[in-house]
Design a protein around this motif. Structure first.
Motif, short mmCIF file in Angstrom:
data_model
loop_
_atom_site.label_atom_id
_atom_site.label_comp_id
_atom_site.label_asym_id
_atom_site.label_seq_id
_atom_site.Cartn_x
_atom_site.Cartn_y
_atom_site.Cartn_z
N LEU A 254 0.83 -1.22 0.00
CA LEU A 254 0.00 0.00 0.00
C LEU A 254 0.86 1.26 0.00
N GLU A 255 1.94 1.21 0.76
CA GLU A 255 2.85 2.38 0.78
C GLU A 255 3.39 2.65 -0.62
N SER A 256 3.77 1.57 -1.28
CA SER A 256 4.32 1.70 -2.63
C SER A 256 3.25 2.26 -3.58
N LEU A 257 2.03 1.75 -3.47
CA LEU A 257 0.95 2.21 -4.35
C LEU A 257 0.67 3.69 -4.12
N LYS A 258 0.66 4.07 -2.85
CA LYS A 258 0.38 5.48 -2.52
C LYS A 258 1.42 6.40 -3.20
N LYS A 259 2.67 5.96 -3.15
CA LYS A 259 3.73 6.77 -3.78
C LYS A 259 3.54 6.85 -5.29
N GLU A 260 3.18 5.72 -5.89
CA GLU A 260 3.04 5.70 -7.36
C GLU A 260 1.90 6.60 -7.84
N VAL A 261 0.75 6.53 -7.14
CA VAL A 261 -0.38 7.33 -7.62
C VAL A 261 -0.15 8.82 -7.40
N GLU A 262 0.84 9.13 -6.60
CA GLU A 262 1.14 10.56 -6.36
C GLU A 262 1.99 11.15 -7.48
N LYS A 263 2.63 10.28 -8.29
CA LYS A 263 3.49 10.86 -9.35
C LYS A 263 3.02 10.45 -10.74
N THR A 264 2.23 11.31 -11.32
CA THR A 264 1.73 11.05 -12.68
C THR A 264 2.21 12.15 -13.62
N GLU A 265 3.35 12.76 -13.26
CA GLU A 265 3.81 13.91 -14.05
C GLU A 265 4.19 13.54 -15.49
N ASN A 266 4.71 12.32 -15.71
CA ASN A 266 5.07 11.93 -17.08
C ASN A 266 3.84 11.81 -17.96
N TYR A 267 2.76 11.27 -17.34
CA TYR A 267 1.51 11.14 -18.09
C TYR A 267 0.98 12.53 -18.44
N ASP A 268 1.00 13.42 -17.45
CA ASP A 268 0.51 14.78 -17.70
C ASP A 268 1.37 15.48 -18.75
N GLY A 269 2.70 15.28 -18.65
CA GLY A 269 3.62 15.90 -19.62
C GLY A 269 3.33 15.42 -21.03
N PHE A 270 3.04 14.13 -21.16
CA PHE A 270 2.74 13.57 -22.49
C PHE A 270 1.46 14.19 -23.05
N LEU A 271 0.42 14.26 -22.18
CA LEU A 271 -0.86 14.79 -22.67
C LEU A 271 -0.70 16.22 -23.20
N THR A 272 0.15 17.01 -22.53
CA THR A 272 0.35 18.40 -22.96
C THR A 272 0.99 18.43 -24.36
N VAL A 273 2.07 17.68 -24.52
CA VAL A 273 2.77 17.67 -25.82
C VAL A 273 1.87 17.11 -26.92
N TYR A 274 1.15 16.05 -26.58
CA TYR A 274 0.30 15.38 -27.57
C TYR A 274 -0.85 16.30 -28.01
N ALA A 275 -1.44 16.99 -27.02
CA ALA A 275 -2.55 17.90 -27.36
C ALA A 275 -2.06 19.00 -28.29
N GLU A 276 -0.85 19.48 -28.03
CA GLU A 276 -0.26 20.53 -28.87
C GLU A 276 -0.05 20.00 -30.30
N LEU A 277 0.41 18.78 -30.38
CA LEU A 277 0.67 18.16 -31.69
C LEU A 277 -0.63 17.99 -32.47
N LEU A 278 -1.68 17.59 -31.73
CA LEU A 278 -2.96 17.32 -32.41
C LEU A 278 -3.68 18.58 -32.88
N LYS A 279 -3.20 19.73 -32.43
CA LYS A 279 -3.85 20.98 -32.85
C LYS A 279 -3.83 21.10 -34.37
N ASP A 280 -2.77 20.57 -34.99
CA ASP A 280 -2.70 20.58 -36.45
C ASP A 280 -2.52 19.14 -36.94
N LYS A 281 -3.67 18.44 -36.89
CA LYS A 281 -3.64 17.02 -37.24
C LYS A 281 -3.25 16.81 -38.71
#
Lengths: 802, 69
Positions: A254-281
């Motif tokens: 549970l301790e390990s899971l708690k730590k993992e769900v607290e760090k989703t910055e790579n996922y968020d970083g990807f969504l930002t770049v991907y959304a920017e890319l999709l602006k001009d599909k």
């Protein structure tokens, strides 16, 4: 060094019937004339296939061995390419069966060595190769230059090493190992305040921890550690110990899971770049055009449908401008491709992020306790999150491929993760209470704690040991590949610059000789940054680059040919011949004679095979190179026979003179061929119309018919030469009146033949300008002045336009 | 033209990998794998990745492989 003595083709590409090129025992250079599509390139293709076992421009279009056999050639017969060299040890046929399979008839080691060496040499250059490198986007230009100087292989190895290095550093398993070791070490730091580097460290810590239990055991190796664990189990309540162990495992998961769900910055970083890319599909979809543009570039450069003609709609275009635009578009696509690659790389990190959470969820599932109501809520939360997370992972994988928008699942990333964290946090005190309740005495509590700790320490140590080993191997591999890559790049830079310096000397010399006093000087090839090679030069004293800045198409061509010739001098160590396949097409007239002089001055000891589709240029070569012993031949093509050589018109005059000199007067056919050729040229230029003849007979007209139609035209257009006496003389000459010549020679004396030659020259002089070496033509008609003229205007005939 | 002997691309790369193979400062398994891939004409990013992965797997088998993700 090796020269060509004879080339024979049969059933290969355009050559259906046997075709032979005899370079004589002198291994002479040769100029070959043929119309576009007339089969000249079959010879270059044959040589390329002989040495390289492929033909680059065909292979690029996925046309391979199956396209090499002439389509009308019988299936039960082998196509054969036969080459005889000045050194007979290398003579060989290369046979292509209908299967298609190929083989050499010469299987000696020295022949194989010769082939291997020849593959490293610069043996031929085609029109399309010359301009291509100048017009490629910057990134590709270096590759093109590497190719021209024979260093493509070096560039390929470099690219492979660079990409292998990048791929190793970004390897997901490598990253995952590092994360796992970090996580384990964080646990150790929390529990014992240090990491465990070796067995000695582990046993010291275990001995310290078991000391209060008074087991009477000293742990010194794995066996004594196992004895220690078993002893603790025996000394205490085994059922309670197992329960305590289970609670401890769950807590850790549970301790390990708690730590993992607290760090989703790579996922968020990807969504930002991907959304920017999709602006001009649409922009991303354009990447699919890259291949088409590259193919179009090749088609235009190779003039597959002709010069300045659009290959799609066949309308007139400015090829250079279109090629420039294609180069710009390819460069733009290269930029877009980089953006997509960056998003792809961020996607990998995002997936790593999500998969780590999934892994932690799976660990909790494995450690979950079901027979206790206190854990029901967290079990449900974990189960729900697992389902949602799997969908989120599939979403990233699938939608990225399809370029669809990825909406962040706010229910998962905000509500469910938040709920999980709350449940886990709320559960920790309960676990602590439950663990405490299991231990009835202080001793038991201590036993449970020590048992749990040394079990974990042992597991983590073993885990880390294996992970570290894998990490070490990874790091060693990365380090080694990086060193190899760096050394190679350094070496490549050095050898490339060395080769470029050596080539530059000749390129500058050759270019200067062909373009004297035009303001372009000190041409050299220089490395630019890590990725570039460029021509630099001074333009009226000012340092400049790239060539496109100041050089016309003709000058760019000139530069390309100088580069090829310089690399021939530098790299060809075995073969003393090379092929120039229609490479002079875009030279303007100022460059042509200097080019021939360049061949005379610097390549007189080489055997040159020069192909052209321009008649005037061909005749110019004849004037310049025949005295040096060059041979001349024309190639024609017909659907029935494929390519065939016919005696060159410029060769006929020489043969007549040669025969007459030795009192061989059997020249009737040659004189006829000569007059036929001249009549065809005049008729074409003055638009003399003839009746249509079927079955390819238009090209096989009789002199009498052509002369009669020409005279008719001259009369109708009231030309001043219509009554020239030479026309009467020719009309009644034995060239026309005698049909055959083989059985009984037309002429019996040198004087007769010389007179006929004189008549033919006089006839040609009526229409031919010695200044521009062109015939008068309706193309240069002056309607107001009632004249038809030659190109330069020096020669003119009265002409009444109708 | 310069009298200096300029090597062909093939010669340069062949000699380079001969040197790599002899360079004992580099990891033996990695240099052997890369040289082998080059000599057999399989020198590509994917082949290198696979070749190095096989080396890692073989080395780990000696001690028991850790669980993969």
């Amino acid at each position: 060094m090796v020269n060509l003595k004879k080339i024979k083709l049969e059933g290969f590409r355009g050559a259906r019937l046997p075709v032979e090129m005899d370079f004589t025992n002198r291994h002479a250079s040769i100029a070959i004339y043929g119309d576009n599509g007339g089969g000249k390139s079959t010879i270059t293709d044959a040589l390329e296939w002989f040495y390289f076992n492929k033909i680059e421009h065909l292979w690029k279009e996925d046309c391979k061995e199956e396209c090499l056999r002439n389509t009308h050639f019988p299936d039960n017969q082998d196509a054969v390419l036969s080459i005889e060299f000045s050194d007979p040890r290398f003579n060989s046929n290369k046979i292509l069966s209908a299967k298609p399979r190929s083989k050499y008839t010469n299987d000696t080691q020295e022949f194989n060595d010769y082939l291997e060496q020849s593959k490293k040499e610069r043996l031929f250059v085609r029109y399309g190769d010359i301009l291509r490198f100048v017009l490629r986007p910057k990134g590709e230009k270096r590759t093109e230059i590497l190719d021209i100087i024979g260093y493509r292989h070096v560039g390929d190895v470099r690219s492979t090493l660079v990409s292998a290095c990048n791929s190793l550093e970004k390897n997901l398993r490598f990253r995952s190992i590092r994360d796992q070791i970090d996580k384990n070490n964080a646990y150790l730091m929390e529990k014992i305040g240090q990491t465990i580097e070796n067995e000695g460290d582990l046993y010291i810590i275990v001995n310290t921890k078991i000391k209060p239990l008074n087991l009477g055991i000293v742990v010194t190796d794995e066996a004594s550690l196992n004895v220690c664990i078993e002893t603790i189990q025996v000394k205490t309540d085994k059922i309670k110990l197992e329960k305590s162990q289970k609670l401890s495992d769950l807590q850790r998961a549970l301790e390990s899971l708690k730590k993992e769900v607290e760090k989703t910055e790579n996922y968020d970083g990807f969504l930002t770049v991907y959304a920017e890319l999709l602006k001009d599909k649409e922009k991303i979809k354009r990447i699919g055009l890259r291949e088409l543009l590259e193919q179009g570039q090749d088609v235009i450069q190779d003039k597959i449908v002709g010069e300045n003609i659009c290959p799609l709609c066949l309308s007139s275009i400015d090829s250079l401008a279109v090629l420039k635009e294609i180069a710009e578009r390819l460069q733009e696509l290269e930029g877009i491709n980089k953006e997509v690659q960056e998003a792809n790389s961020k996607k990998s990190l995002a997936l790593l992020n999500l998969r780590n959470i999934k892994k932690a969820l799976d660990e909790v599932t494995r450690a979950k306790i079901e027979d206790d109501a206190d854990f029901k809520a967290v079990n449900n939360a974990v189960s729900k999150t697992q389902t949602s997370l799997e969908l989120a992972i599939k979403d990233v994988e699938g939608k990225f491929e399809r370029l669809e928008i990825i909406e962040k699942d706010t229910d998962l990333f905000e509500k469910q993760f938040s709920n999980l964290k709350t449940e886990i946090t709320g559960l920790f005190p309960k676990i602590k209470t439950k663990m405490a309740a299991l231990a009835e005495t202080e001793d038991q509590r201590l036993q449970f704690q020590v048992f749990d700790l040394i079990g974990n320490l042992n597991r983590i140590f073993k885990d880390n040991k294996l992970l570290s080993k894998e990490l070490d191997i990874f790091e060693t591999q990365i380090d080694t590949v990086t060193k190899i890559k760096d050394t190679f790049i350094q070496l490549q830079g050095e050898i490339l610059q060395k080769a470029l310096n050596a080539i530059s000397v000749d390129v500058d010399k050759f270019y200067s000789e062909m373009n004297a006093e035009e303001g372009i000087e000190k041409i050299r090839l220089d490395l630019i940054g890590e990725e570039g090679v460029e021509f630099k030069y001074t333009f009226h004293g000012k340092d400049s680059y790239p060539p496109l800045k100041y050089l016309s198409e003709s000058h760019l061509h000139c530069l390309g040919i100088c580069l090829f010739l310089a690399s021939v001098k530098l790299f060809n160590k075995v073969n003393k011949f090379f092929v120039l396949d229609d490479v002079i097409t875009s030279f303007d007239s100022d460059h042509r004679v200097p080019f021939l002089r360049l061949l005379q001055d610097h390549f007189n000891d080489y055997q040159v095979l020069l192909f052209t589709h321009e008649r005037f240029w061909y005749e110019l070569i004849n004037g310049e190179m025949r005295p040096l012993g060059w041979l001349f031949n024309d190639v024609t093509w017909s659907i029935e026979d494929g390519i065939q050589f016919r005696e060159s018109i410029v060769g006929i005059r020489e043969r007549i003179e040669r025969k007459v000199k030795v009192n061989d007067f059997d020249v009737g056919n040659d004189l006829r061929k000569l007059l036929e050729h001249i009549l065809k040229q005049i008729s074409f230029n003055l638009e003399v119309k003839m009746r249509f003849l079927p079955d390819g007979l238009n090209e096989r007209r009789m002199i009498g018919e052509m002369l009669s139609e020409l005279r008719g035209k001259l009369n109708r257009n009231k030309s001043n030469v219509k009554d020239a006496t030479i026309l009467d003389r020719l009309s009644t000459s034995s060239l026309i009146t005698t049909r055959t010549s083989h059985d009984s020679p037309l002429y019996q004396s040198k004087g007769d033949i010389q007179q006929v030659m004189k008549d033919i020259d006089e006839f040609e002089d009526l229409f031919f300008c010695p200044n521009c070496r062109k015939y008068v033509s309706t193309e240069f008609g002056d309607k107001a002045g009632k004249k038809v003229k030659c190109k330069c205007g020096n020669k003119g005939l009265d002409w009444q336009f109708t | 033209m310069t009298d200096e002997i300029i090597k062909s691309g093939e010669e340069i790369v062949n000699e380079f990998f001969d040197q790599v193979l002899k360079d004992e400062s580099l990891d033996r398994a990695t240099r052997e794998a890369l040289s082998e891939l080059f000599k057999t004409g399989n020198f590509s990013k994917v082949a290198i990745e696979k070749g190095l992965e096989s080396i890692r797997e073989a080395a780990l088998k000696e001690d028991g492989e850790p669980k993969k993700d």
